[in-house]
Design an enzyme around this catalytic site. Structure first.
Site, PDB file in Angstrom:
ATOM      1  N   HIS A   1       0.335 -12.017   0.540  1.00  0.00           N
ATOM      2  CA  HIS A   1      -0.562 -11.107  -0.383  1.00  0.00           C
ATOM      3  C   HIS A   1      -1.371 -11.801  -1.156  1.00  0.00           C
ATOM      4  O   HIS A   1      -2.695 -11.772  -1.389  1.00  0.00           O
ATOM      5  CB  HIS A   1       0.015 -10.015  -0.465  1.00  0.00           C
ATOM      6  CG  HIS A   1      -0.950  -8.647  -0.772  1.00  0.00           C
ATOM      7  ND1 HIS A   1      -0.278  -7.491  -0.575  1.00  0.00           N
ATOM      8  CD2 HIS A   1      -2.064  -8.686  -0.822  1.00  0.00           C
ATOM      9  CE1 HIS A   1      -1.278  -6.493  -0.621  1.00  0.00           C
ATOM     10  NE2 HIS A   1      -2.516  -7.400  -0.903  1.00  0.00           N
TER      11      HIS A   1
ATOM     12  N   TYR B   1       0.890  -1.263  -0.145  1.00  0.00           N
ATOM     13  CA  TYR B   1       0.267  -0.067  -0.005  1.00  0.00           C
ATOM     14  C   TYR B   1       1.046   1.222   0.249  1.00  0.00           C
ATOM     15  O   TYR B   1       1.323   1.668   1.074  1.00  0.00           O
ATOM     16  CB  TYR B   1      -0.800   0.093   1.232  1.00  0.00           C
ATOM     17  CG  TYR B   1      -2.169  -1.314   1.263  1.00  0.00           C
ATOM     18  CD1 TYR B   1      -2.102  -2.011   0.326  1.00  0.00           C
ATOM     19  CD2 TYR B   1      -2.692  -1.464   2.486  1.00  0.00           C
ATOM     20  CE1 TYR B   1      -3.034  -3.083   0.403  1.00  0.00           C
ATOM     21  CE2 TYR B   1      -3.503  -2.508   2.389  1.00  0.00           C
ATOM     22  CZ  TYR B   1      -3.838  -3.258   1.404  1.00  0.00           C
ATOM     23  OH  TYR B   1      -4.601  -4.350   1.514  1.00  0.00           O
TER      24      TYR B   1
ATOM     25  N   GLY C   1     -15.894   1.905  -1.368  1.00  0.00           N
ATOM     26  CA  GLY C   1     -16.634   2.864  -1.033  1.00  0.00           C
ATOM     27  C   GLY C   1     -18.012   3.058  -2.095  1.00  0.00           C
ATOM     28  O   GLY C   1     -18.906   3.785  -1.687  1.00  0.00           O
TER      29      GLY C   1
ATOM     30  N   PRO D   1     -14.952  -4.411   1.954  1.00  0.00           N
ATOM     31  CA  PRO D   1     -16.495  -4.689   2.657  1.00  0.00           C
ATOM     32  C   PRO D   1     -17.618  -3.532   1.869  1.00  0.00           C
ATOM     33  O   PRO D   1     -18.858  -4.142   1.870  1.00  0.00           O
ATOM     34  CB  PRO D   1     -16.300  -4.681   4.162  1.00  0.00           C
ATOM     35  CG  PRO D   1     -15.212  -3.628   4.277  1.00  0.00           C
ATOM     36  CD  PRO D   1     -14.365  -4.237   3.370  1.00  0.00           C
ATOM     37  N   LEU D   2     -17.141  -2.394   1.791  1.00  0.00           N
ATOM     38  CA  LEU D   2     -17.900  -1.436   1.069  1.00  0.00           C
ATOM     39  C   LEU D   2     -17.634  -1.340  -0.503  1.00  0.00           C
ATOM     40  O   LEU D   2     -17.871  -0.198  -0.959  1.00  0.00           O
ATOM     41  CB  LEU D   2     -17.880  -0.053   1.779  1.00  0.00           C
ATOM     42  CG  LEU D   2     -18.193  -0.137   3.368  1.00  0.00           C
ATOM     43  CD1 LEU D   2     -17.618   1.326   3.768  1.00  0.00           C
ATOM     44  CD2 LEU D   2     -19.454  -0.283   3.418  1.00  0.00           C
TER      45      LEU D   2
END
Length: 226
Positions: free
Chosen positions: A131, A64, A213, A209-210
C-alpha cells in the site's frame, strides 16, 4: 455478467479484466472508517458493478475500514465469478478515522496478508499491492516478505502503490512488479511513473480518477480507469 466490459479490456496480473475497475474505498464510513451508513446499499453497489455492469476488476485494501471493504466484498460477491480479479493492498495501519500510517514491518505485512485471505475467503490474493513503502523499514525487507508469501502461494502477483519511478526501478530488482497504482486525474495529470510503466510494460492503475468525487460534481471528463 454482461458480454462486454466497461471501457474494453486490459491484462492485469495475468488476467484479462475490464479496463474500468471499481474502487471500494468509498464504501466504508466517514473518514474511511467503520461501517457504511447503509450497509445494504453498499452491498447492492458491489453486486451491480459486477453482475449488472460487467466490471471484473475490484480494487480494495485491508486499511479500508479497516477491514470493512474486504468484508463487504465477500458478503456481496462470494462465491466469486471466475473472471473477477480482486486486488487488495497491505502495509498501512489505521490508528483513527482519516489517519493513514505506513507499516511495513515483515511480521505486520505477513499478518495482513493472512487476515485478508480469511476475510476475502480465498486461498490466494491474486494481486496484492504494497500500500505504501514504509520509510522506517528497509524496502528490501518489505518486498522480500511479499515475495516469500508469493513463493508460499498466498500471493499471486505483487503491485506497488503511490510510488515514484526510482521506487519502481529499485523494486524491480527484487520482484516482478505486476501493477503500479498512483493518483491520476484531470487535475493531477502529470505522473512520471506513467512513462516508466509504459516502457517496462507494467499496467498502470490510476486511483482517485474522480478526485474523491469532486471532479464528478464539477463535471470533469475522464478516461477509463486503467
Amino acid at each position: 455478467m454482461t458480454a462486454s466490459r466497461p471501457g474494453g479490456t486490459i491484462t492485469i496480473a495475468g488476467q484479462e479484466v475490464s479496463r474500468l475497475g471499481f474502487g471500494t474505498m468509498r464504501l466504508t464510513g466517514h473518514g474511511t472508517w467503520g461501517e457504511p451508513e447503509i450497509r445494504t446499499r453498499a452491498l447492492s453497489v458491489l453486486r451491480q458493478a459486477v453482475h449488472t455492469h460487467g466490471i471484473t476488476h475490484i480494487d480494495t485494501a485491508d486499511a479500508y475500514g479497516p477491514h470493512t471493504a474486504e468484508e463487504l466484498i465477500r458478503e456481496a460477491l462470494y462465491p466469486y465469478p471466475a473472471e473477477l480479479l480482486i486486488a487488495t493492498k497491505v502495509g498501512m495501519a489505521r490508528p483513527a478515522p482519516n489517519a493513514w500510517v505506513p507499516h511495513g514491518h515483515p511480521v505486520y505485512l505477513r499478518s495482513c496478508v493472512e487476515a485478508s485471505l480469511r476475510r476475502l475467503r480465498v486461498e490466494r490474493l491474486e494481486l496484492c499491492y504494497l500500500h505504501r513503502i514504509d520509510p522506517e523499514v528497509p524496502t528490501a525487507d518489505q518486498l522480500g516478505t511479499l515475495r516469500a508469501l508469493q513463493d508460499e502461494g498466498k500471493i499471486g502477483r505483487i503491485g506497488l502503490s503511490k510510488v515514484k519511478p526510482e521506487d519502481i526501478r529499485l523494486a524491480a530488482k527484487d520482484i516482478t512488479v505486476a501493477a503500479v497504482q498512483n493518483v491520476l486525474n484531470v487535475e493531477d495529470r502529470h505522473d512520471p511513473a506513467v512513462e516508466l510503466c509504459r516502457d517496462l510494460g507494467i499496467p498502470y492503475v490510476p486511483y482517485r480518477p474522480l478526485g474523491a468525487g469532486a471532479l464528478a460534481r464539477d463535471g470533469g471528463v475522464l478516461s477509463p480507469l486503467h
